[in-house]
Design an enzyme around this catalytic site. Structure first.
Site, short mmCIF file in Angstrom:
data_model
loop_
_atom_site.label_atom_id
_atom_site.label_comp_id
_atom_site.label_asym_id
_atom_site.label_seq_id
_atom_site.Cartn_x
_atom_site.Cartn_y
_atom_site.Cartn_z
N ASN A 13 2.97 -6.51 4.44
CA ASN A 13 3.28 -6.91 3.06
C ASN A 13 3.42 -5.66 2.21
OD1 ASN A 13 3.48 -8.08 0.54
ND2 ASN A 13 1.32 -8.67 0.43
N TRP A 14 4.65 -5.30 1.88
CA TRP A 14 4.89 -4.08 1.12
C TRP A 14 4.49 -4.21 -0.35
CZ3 TRP A 14 10.26 -1.59 2.67
CH2 TRP A 14 10.19 -1.21 4.02
N LYS A 15 4.32 -5.44 -0.82
CA LYS A 15 4.06 -5.68 -2.24
C LYS A 15 5.19 -5.04 -3.06
CE LYS A 15 -0.80 -6.10 -1.17
NZ LYS A 15 -2.21 -5.92 -1.61
N HIS A 92 -0.92 -15.74 -1.95
CA HIS A 92 -1.60 -14.44 -1.93
C HIS A 92 -2.49 -14.31 -3.17
CE1 HIS A 92 -2.26 -10.09 -1.94
NE2 HIS A 92 -1.89 -10.10 -0.68
N GLU A 94 -3.05 -12.01 -5.17
CA GLU A 94 -2.44 -11.37 -6.34
C GLU A 94 -1.54 -12.34 -7.09
OE1 GLU A 94 -2.73 -7.11 -4.06
OE2 GLU A 94 -0.77 -8.07 -4.25
N GLU A 164 -7.83 -13.32 3.55
CA GLU A 164 -7.86 -12.04 2.82
C GLU A 164 -9.05 -12.02 1.87
OE1 GLU A 164 -4.56 -11.53 0.19
OE2 GLU A 164 -4.81 -13.52 -0.64
N GLY A 170 -7.10 -3.36 -0.98
CA GLY A 170 -6.81 -2.15 -1.73
C GLY A 170 -8.03 -1.41 -2.23
N SER A 209 -7.54 -4.30 4.05
CA SER A 209 -7.71 -2.88 4.40
C SER A 209 -7.73 -2.65 5.91
CB SER A 209 -8.97 -2.32 3.74
OG SER A 209 -8.86 -2.36 2.33
N GLY A 230 -1.40 -4.57 4.24
CA GLY A 230 -0.90 -4.11 2.96
C GLY A 230 -0.50 -2.65 3.00
N GLY A 231 -1.37 -1.78 2.47
CA GLY A 231 -1.03 -0.36 2.31
C GLY A 231 -0.58 0.32 3.59
#
Length: 248
Positions: A13-15, A92, A94, A164, A170, A209, A230-231
């Site tokens: 997931n690049w966001k 998600h 967010e 999640e 993050g 993470s 994610g990251g």
């Protein structure tokens, strides 16, 4: 890793990150490795969906609960399907926090995605306050039950779950493998109350993470079937190491 019948999935997931260069770098990195042991899904921002070849499966990060109409800025499930998406991330944390997406809205989106032939990656998870308050399992059950009440348990055969823990997104914090397994087991057992066959077969991904350094231990847990990344999905080398860690 313990041999499971469920085929691992690693979804990136690049966001709101990435660019054209990253598309090329990631595709080149993945193209030179044998990743036949798992399904690799990339969920970039909408403008980059059309830039990928057939190296990976494509997923969107969100979609509308409407089919069409005067909804400026929204993208429908049928549009995603025509763009080549196979998956879509829904619920998600967010989106729930930043856009006030309730369990009911998420359930409607899941229904629309399934009708368009997309596989929802349905996200559930708790804040640190909810976990510390002892309400973890009741909170997760509410998120699952809202979707089940909208679509019925049999449709979960076409869904991927992603757990999640919001406190680990993050932040650098990661649920221990034992904490992840405990929740994944609960989610599977909760679904089994309605249909044990679907509960056994559904993929449940961990998102929080995940890095190359901890992926193998996380993925070795009985009920962890891969990751929603994610990251680390923005670093082709790190993402590849996570994919390789998903070998059964």
């Amino acid at each position: 890793m313990q041999i499971l019948s469920r085929r691992p999935i690693v979804a990136g997931n690049w966001k709101m990150n990435g660019n054209k260069s990253l598309v090329s770098l990631l595709e080149d990195k993945l193209a030179h490795e044998d990743l036949s042991h798992l399904d690799v899904v990339i969920c970039p921002p909408f403008p980059y969906l059309g830039l990928f070849g057939d190296t990976v499966s494509l997923g969107a990060q969100n979609m509308s609960m409407h089919d069409s109409g005067a909804h400026t800025g929204e993208v429908s499930a049928s549009m995603l399907q025509e763009t080549g998406c196979s998956y879509v991330i829904l619920g998600h944390s967010e989106r729930r926090a930043d856009h006030a997406e309730t369990n009911e809205i998420v359930a409607l989106k899941v229904e629309k995605a399934l009708a368009a032939g997309l596989t929802p990656i349905l996200c559930v998870g708790e804040t640190e306050e909810i976990r510390d308050g002892g309400n973890l399992f009741a909170f997760l059950a509410e998120q699952i039950d809202a979707v089940e009440q909208q679509i019925g348990i049999l449709q979960f055969a076409h869904i991927v779950l992603a757990y999640e823990p919001i406190w680990a997104i993050g932040t650098g914090k990661t649920a221990s493998p034992e904490q992840a397994q405990e929740v994944h087991q609960f989610l599977r057992e909760h679904l089994a109350k309605k249909n044990s066959d679907i509960a056994t077969k559904i993929n449940i991904l961990y998102g929080g993470s995940v890095k190359g350094s901890n992926a193998k231990e996380l993925f070795s847990q009985q009920d962890v079937d891969g990751g929603l990344i994610g990251g680390a999905s923005l670093n082709p080398e790190d993402f590849l190491s996570i994919c390789l860690a998903a070998k059964q």
